[in-house]
Design an enzyme around this catalytic site. Structure first.
Site, PDB file in Angstrom:
ATOM      1  CD  GLU A   1       3.400  59.293  35.986  1.00  0.00           C
ATOM      2  OE1 GLU A   1       4.284  58.704  35.333  1.00  0.00           O
ATOM      3  OE2 GLU A   1       3.292  59.216  37.245  1.00  0.00           O
TER       4      GLU A   1
ATOM      5  CG  PHE B   1       7.916  46.167  31.660  1.00  0.00           C
ATOM      6  CD1 PHE B   1       7.924  45.904  33.019  1.00  0.00           C
ATOM      7  CD2 PHE B   1       8.445  47.364  31.209  1.00  0.00           C
ATOM      8  CE1 PHE B   1       8.466  46.811  33.915  1.00  0.00           C
ATOM      9  CE2 PHE B   1       8.994  48.278  32.096  1.00  0.00           C
ATOM     10  CZ  PHE B   1       9.004  48.000  33.451  1.00  0.00           C
ATOM     11  CD  GLN B   2       6.521  50.781  32.901  1.00  0.00           C
ATOM     12  OE1 GLN B   2       6.722  51.405  31.857  1.00  0.00           O
ATOM     13  NE2 GLN B   2       6.952  51.216  34.073  1.00  0.00           N
TER      14      GLN B   2
ATOM     15  CE  LYS C   1       9.122  52.354  22.624  1.00  0.00           C
ATOM     16  NZ  LYS C   1       9.955  51.755  23.699  1.00  0.00           N
TER      17      LYS C   1
ATOM     18  CG  MET D   1     -14.375  68.406  56.168  1.00  0.00           C
ATOM     19  SD  MET D   1     -15.320  69.795  56.834  1.00  0.00           S
ATOM     20  CE  MET D   1     -14.913  71.075  55.640  1.00  0.00           C
TER      21      MET D   1
END
Length: 584
Positions: free
Chosen positions: A70, A132-133, A182, A495
């Site tokens: 993602e 869940f999630q 959902k 760096m």
């Protein structure tokens, strides 16, 4: 007539009853199509599965790019947005899918990149149950979005999308996020005509130009003997490149660009005096403390530009032009400001400011830059030992004629590219500025290439940042995206190592890297690859990369302990810029 009305009434009722029903997911996709979206970057999951199921039937209208993470999706959308000027669109699922967007959201917010991110969420009746999630995406992303909203009913999806695109693209652009439960994705509703948002009562993105502000700024500029323009990304976002050139040419005022402003003013213009900031050119930094009127246009006066604020341009009157009122007087106090779009402000100033020349003042920048050339650039571009990053980028700039879209990651290679690549056109410098996000370049480059397929797109990356999102080689392979990848490999987090060398007694604490075989890795993704270790092969390898019609990976091994100069040390003023390492 009455009989006719009586006869047609049942037909009208039947037509109303047969009004098409669509799901919330279809309403979302129809809204995106209506907004002119044609590319989506995303990764499916359980909470956004209804949207992906509906997307299956939209392949003729919406092109979905399946990334490998993602974070890759949102950086790709950033690259797409930065070169196209359109809002990038991202799909992600709930929980970890949504939280994986946070880095990109933060990056896009500080760098003013328009994004519309759509995340799936658990069913509304499960919100707050630790399902869940399930993650509280709204509160998680509140600090890193311009606006966000959670939608729990299908009827609210299209209005939310309309509002999201309006907010993302207007005023100072930025990322927005819509979290859709959902059940809202599944719910069936009547199909209605999509209405674009044309205004929000409490949101005023376009400030009205105030003539009095223009008059005050013009008064200071007209009286200046040593005026100096700092051009930021606001020039690019407002499409004001031509106006900036016209303003500089009329008034004779020299122009330097910030990191994100590179490309806003042609590097081959006689009034261009260089790149600003911690690793910017010598003349622009030193003369910041010599000018009498400093004109910041579409830039934030961030710490990488100002250095120690207590030592910054104390002798100068300051004029600041910005569309975001919050940036004015936030860091550097102004003597005059114009709260307006940069293009509109410049158009007004062109009319109000006197024609003039500042030949000696402009020449003073070039003389200072000559010192830098003799002490730094000549050695970088004509080294006697290992290949240097400056040498690579200087050659790349010449071979591509400064016309490629160059996407950089974060680190030494980023600063070197900003210094040595001679950008000629707007929206061709793409980098992570305010957030400094390692891993940005590879996905951003593939997004940029999909936005501008006719342009040469080159990702310049260090070996450290490259490995943070290297999985997006899979996306490049699957969609056959002909992006060019140039990794400057010094086997260090360069760096950080530079700071450890200069300020921490060469204690290289966890910055040296043992890298994989990058050539074999590219080969595993069916990407043509080449490695350069000796100078004699550099020119031909760069040309081969540029000539390739497919994606191409080029690894150039550079000096392990080379440093980037000039450099403004932490706590120092911009005039205290170093051209070489201080004695031990």
């Amino acid at each position: 007539m009455d009989a006719l009305l009586t006869k047609t009434k049942p037909a009208v009722e039947k037509e109303t009853q047969q009004k098409k029903k669509i799901s919330g997911s279809e309403a979302l996709l129809n809204s995106l199509v209506a907004e002119g979206v044609d590319i989506i970057f995303g990764y499916p999951g359980g909470a956004i599965m209804p949207v992906y199921d509906a997307l299956y039937s939209y392949s003729d209208k919406l092109n979905h790019i399946l990334v490998r993470h993602e974070q890759g999706a949102i950086h790709a959308a950033q690259g797409f947005a930065r070169v196209s000027g359109r809002a990038g669109v991202v799909f992600a699922t709930s929980g970890p899918g949504a939280t994986n967007l946070v880095t990109g959201l933060a990056d896009a917010l500080i760098d003013s990149t328009p994004l519309v991110c759509i995340t799936g969420q658990v069913f509304a009746h499960l919100l707050g149950t630790d399902a869940f999630q399930e993650t509280d995406v709204i509160n998680t992303t509140l600090p890193v979005t311009k606006w966000n909203v959670q939608v729990a009913e299908a009827k609210d999806i299209a209005p939310a999308v309309a509002k999201a695109f309006y907010i993302a693209k207007t005023g100072r652009p930025g990322p927005v996020l819509i979290d859709i439960t959902k059940n809202a994705q599944n719910e069936m509703i009547d199909e209605v005509e999509y209405k674009k948002c044309e205004g929000i009562r409490t949101y005023k993105p376009n400030p009205v130009l105030q003539p009095a502000q223009v008059d005050r700024a013009a008064e200071l500029i007209n009286s200046a003997k040593r005026p100096y323009i700092l051009a930021g990304q606001g020039i690019l976002l407002s499409g004001a490149t031509k106006e900036l050139i016209a303003f500089s040419e009329k008034t004779g005022i020299p122009v330097a660009c910030t990191l994100l402003g590179l490309g806003a003013f042609p590097t081959d213009h006689p009034n261009y005096v260089g790149y600003l900031g911690m690793h910017g050119n010598y003349g622009p930094n030193v003369n910041t403390n010599e000018c009498d009127v400093l004109i910041g246009i579409g830039m934030r006066f961030d710490d990488r530009v100002t250095g120690n604020v207590s030592k910054y341009a104390k002798q100068a009157k300051v004029v600041h032009i910005d569309i975001d009122k919050a940036e004015i007087d936030k860091i550097i106090k102004t003597n005059a400001f114009i709260h307006a779009d940069a293009k509109e402000a410049l158009e007004a100033l062109i009319q109000k400011c006197n024609a003039g020349k500042h030949t000696e003042w402009v020449d003073s920048f070039h003389k200072l830059n000559d010192i830098e050339y003799n002490k730094v650039i000549h050695r970088e571009c004509n080294p006697s030992e290992k290949i240097t990053m400056g040498e690579v980028i200087s050659n790349l700039s010449s071979l591509s004629k400064g016309e490629a879209i160059v996407v950089t990651d974060v680190g030494q290679h980023q600063m070197v590219t900003s210094r040595y690549y001679k950008y000629k056109n707007p929206r061709t410098c793409v980098t992570s500025g305010g957030a400094g996000t390692m891993g940005f370049a590879l996905p951003a480059a593939l997004g940029a290439k999909l936005a501008k397929p006719q342009n040469q797109v080159i990702a310049v990356i260090g070996d450290g940042g490259y490995q943070m999102t290297v999985q997006e080689l899979g996306t490049i392979m699957q969609y056959e995206i002909p992006v060019k990848i140039l990794v400057l490999n010094n086997s260090f987090l360069g760096m950080v190592r530079q700071w450890q060398q200069l300020f921490h007694g060469k204690r290289y604490s966890f910055t040296e890297m043992t890298n994989p075989d990058f050539i074999k890795l590219a080969g595993a993704y069916n990407i043509k690859a080449r490695k350069v270790e000796v100078r004699e092969d550099l020119q031909s390898a760069l040309q081969e990369m540029l000539d390739s019609k497919t994606s191409y990976f080029l690894e150039v091994v550079v000096g392990k302990e080379d440093n980037v100069f000039p450099m403004v040390p932490a706590g120092a003023g911009v005039a205290d810029v170093l051209l070489e390492a201080p004695p031990c």
